[in-house]
Design an enzyme around this catalytic site. Sequence first.
Site, PDB file in Angstrom:
ATOM      1  N   CYS A 128       0.795  -1.101  -0.008  1.00  0.00           N
ATOM      2  CA  CYS A 128      -0.230   0.030   0.171  1.00  0.00           C
ATOM      3  C   CYS A 128       1.040   1.266  -0.274  1.00  0.00           C
ATOM      4  O   CYS A 128       2.040   1.105   0.161  1.00  0.00           O
ATOM      5  CB  CYS A 128      -0.956   0.147   1.406  1.00  0.00           C
ATOM      6  SG  CYS A 128      -2.176   1.478   1.080  1.00  0.00           S
ATOM      7  N   CYS A 130       0.067   4.004   1.783  1.00  0.00           N
ATOM      8  CA  CYS A 130      -0.194   4.969   2.687  1.00  0.00           C
ATOM      9  C   CYS A 130       1.006   5.375   3.853  1.00  0.00           C
ATOM     10  O   CYS A 130       1.104   6.332   4.526  1.00  0.00           O
ATOM     11  CB  CYS A 130      -1.770   4.554   3.672  1.00  0.00           C
ATOM     12  SG  CYS A 130      -1.396   3.063   4.562  1.00  0.00           S
ATOM     13  N   CYS A 138      -3.365   6.582   0.503  1.00  0.00           N
ATOM     14  CA  CYS A 138      -3.251   5.021   0.036  1.00  0.00           C
ATOM     15  C   CYS A 138      -2.596   5.198  -1.455  1.00  0.00           C
ATOM     16  O   CYS A 138      -2.225   4.125  -2.090  1.00  0.00           O
ATOM     17  CB  CYS A 138      -4.153   4.173   0.093  1.00  0.00           C
ATOM     18  SG  CYS A 138      -4.998   4.052   1.844  1.00  0.00           S
ATOM     19  N   LYS A 203     -12.207  -4.903   2.255  1.00  0.00           N
ATOM     20  CA  LYS A 203     -11.784  -4.155   3.179  1.00  0.00           C
ATOM     21  C   LYS A 203     -12.345  -2.931   3.312  1.00  0.00           C
ATOM     22  O   LYS A 203     -12.817  -2.087   2.497  1.00  0.00           O
ATOM     23  CB  LYS A 203     -10.060  -3.677   2.943  1.00  0.00           C
ATOM     24  CG  LYS A 203      -9.683  -2.839   3.826  1.00  0.00           C
ATOM     25  CD  LYS A 203      -8.175  -2.379   3.626  1.00  0.00           C
ATOM     26  CE  LYS A 203      -7.599  -1.543   4.332  1.00  0.00           C
ATOM     27  NZ  LYS A 203      -6.194  -1.069   4.292  1.00  0.00           N
ATOM     28  N   ARG A 213      -2.756   3.100  12.726  1.00  0.00           N
ATOM     29  CA  ARG A 213      -2.410   4.217  12.004  1.00  0.00           C
ATOM     30  C   ARG A 213      -1.138   4.842  13.172  1.00  0.00           C
ATOM     31  O   ARG A 213      -0.423   5.723  12.587  1.00  0.00           O
ATOM     32  CB  ARG A 213      -3.441   5.198  11.697  1.00  0.00           C
ATOM     33  CG  ARG A 213      -3.886   4.487  10.454  1.00  0.00           C
ATOM     34  CD  ARG A 213      -5.285   5.604  10.013  1.00  0.00           C
ATOM     35  NE  ARG A 213      -6.298   4.576   9.126  1.00  0.00           N
ATOM     36  CZ  ARG A 213      -7.449   4.779   8.742  1.00  0.00           C
ATOM     37  NH1 ARG A 213      -7.855   5.785   8.886  1.00  0.00           N
ATOM     38  NH2 ARG A 213      -8.066   3.980   7.733  1.00  0.00           N
ATOM     39  N   GLU A 241     -16.215  -7.827  -4.777  1.00  0.00           N
ATOM     40  CA  GLU A 241     -14.788  -7.363  -4.639  1.00  0.00           C
ATOM     41  C   GLU A 241     -14.055  -8.715  -4.674  1.00  0.00           C
ATOM     42  O   GLU A 241     -13.104  -8.766  -5.342  1.00  0.00           O
ATOM     43  CB  GLU A 241     -14.774  -6.850  -3.363  1.00  0.00           C
ATOM     44  CG  GLU A 241     -15.049  -5.165  -3.373  1.00  0.00           C
ATOM     45  CD  GLU A 241     -13.875  -4.449  -4.017  1.00  0.00           C
ATOM     46  OE1 GLU A 241     -12.927  -5.110  -4.490  1.00  0.00           O
ATOM     47  OE2 GLU A 241     -14.287  -3.194  -4.097  1.00  0.00           O
ATOM     48  N   LYS A 256     -11.453  -7.932   6.123  1.00  0.00           N
ATOM     49  CA  LYS A 256     -10.981  -7.039   7.091  1.00  0.00           C
ATOM     50  C   LYS A 256     -11.872  -5.671   7.657  1.00  0.00           C
ATOM     51  O   LYS A 256     -12.343  -5.202   6.585  1.00  0.00           O
ATOM     52  CB  LYS A 256      -9.718  -6.463   6.455  1.00  0.00           C
ATOM     53  CG  LYS A 256      -9.130  -5.480   7.480  1.00  0.00           C
ATOM     54  CD  LYS A 256      -7.751  -5.030   6.697  1.00  0.00           C
ATOM     55  CE  LYS A 256      -7.190  -4.032   7.692  1.00  0.00           C
ATOM     56  NZ  LYS A 256      -6.164  -3.137   7.001  1.00  0.00           N
ATOM     57  N   SER A 282      -6.177  -3.796  14.498  1.00  0.00           N
ATOM     58  CA  SER A 282      -5.496  -3.169  15.823  1.00  0.00           C
ATOM     59  C   SER A 282      -6.440  -2.856  16.800  1.00  0.00           C
ATOM     60  O   SER A 282      -6.124  -3.002  17.875  1.00  0.00           O
ATOM     61  CB  SER A 282      -4.754  -2.000  15.030  1.00  0.00           C
ATOM     62  OG  SER A 282      -5.373  -0.978  14.603  1.00  0.00           O
ATOM     63  N   TYR A 321      -2.373  -9.700  15.962  1.00  0.00           N
ATOM     64  CA  TYR A 321      -1.331  -9.485  16.843  1.00  0.00           C
ATOM     65  C   TYR A 321      -1.245 -10.120  17.923  1.00  0.00           C
ATOM     66  O   TYR A 321      -0.296 -10.188  18.762  1.00  0.00           O
ATOM     67  CB  TYR A 321      -1.618  -7.780  17.200  1.00  0.00           C
ATOM     68  CG  TYR A 321      -1.623  -6.856  15.906  1.00  0.00           C
ATOM     69  CD1 TYR A 321      -0.715  -6.548  15.493  1.00  0.00           C
ATOM     70  CD2 TYR A 321      -3.129  -6.398  15.577  1.00  0.00           C
ATOM     71  CE1 TYR A 321      -0.732  -5.615  14.286  1.00  0.00           C
ATOM     72  CE2 TYR A 321      -3.182  -5.630  14.367  1.00  0.00           C
ATOM     73  CZ  TYR A 321      -1.888  -5.418  13.955  1.00  0.00           C
ATOM     74  OH  TYR A 321      -2.141  -4.552  12.614  1.00  0.00           O
TER      75      TYR A 321
END
Length: 331
Positions: A128, A130, A138, A203, A213, A241, A256, A282, A321
């Site tokens: 990506c 971003c 992005c 997404k 972020r 998609e 996601k 996250s 994570y």
Amino acid sequence: MNPIHTHSALKLARRLRRLRASENIRAMVRETRLAPEMFMLPLFVCEGQGVRREVPSMPGVCNLSVDEAVKEVEHAKADGVSSVILFGLPDQKDDIGSSAYDPEAPVQSAVRAIKRAVPDVVVATDVCLCEYTDHGHCGIVIDNEISNDPTVEQLVRAAVSHAAAGADIVAPSDMMDGRVGAIRSALDERGFERTAIMAYAAKYCSAFYGPFRDAAASAPAFGDRRSHQMDPANAAEALREVEQDIAEGADIVMVKPAVTYLDVITRVKQTFNYPTAAYHVSGEYAMLKAAARNGWIDERRAMIETLTAIHRAGADIILTYYAREAARALA
Ligand code: PBG
């Protein structure tokens, strides 16, 4: 007097509690089992040496320099985790995200170092712009809009440079139209036909990316991501998609975030019966960590219950994570 009957008073053909009577019998009829091989651990790779900087909103998650990232992968492997996905935190950013395809940038360097130190760990890379643009978008911004086709050209350069570094999987997370097909043909032209593509196919434009972020310093300086990430209200569109990304050559499709889109995971898996990943993002991680730190939930149980739900919904691969903690909990 209220007599308690010791023999059956109810005539029940089925008593579902029979199969819940002991741990052994529960284990015998358990429908969903987590295994550490399904967890993919996200890592944030930065410049420098010996850097291990915890992300405030993501306890236990650090920005790691390449040498520390290698150690983290070795530890993850010892815990039973066999795949990672790398995100880059470059020092240099510009308006076209050119450090995304710098062969000496953190992600490319980390791929080479990890493949050298622990060759059997599967290494995926997030593709990506971003994290690489000074405006945090992005893609390439032209007249205040993220311009699709010039962005795809940049993404192709990034994906090819990751493959050249030795990535097993490239994972475009940008949500531009046509990027999977463009990346597939560029990889094939250059002899990287064995590099797989895991497409962030469905997404959503989600509030749950906030802590990421912070971790990746990739918040947009103006505007938002609504012109390319999906509207959380849509599920049929997610199937379009996914269908598109499969047609363009995706090997794995991703939904996601995970927990707020379990219905989408199920529909994607049932409709396409394709290798399906889900990203426990996250914010979903941070919520559990915050509640646990306050003593409001039993973290280990909440973690396993959450990951089980994602797998039960239909995800074969879970980006989380919690990968190391969950693998240890299952051991
Ligand atoms: C984009 C990217 C993002 C995440 C993964 N890839 C951020 C975004 O779309 O804003 C989010 C992951 C997370 O929240 O854990 N490179």
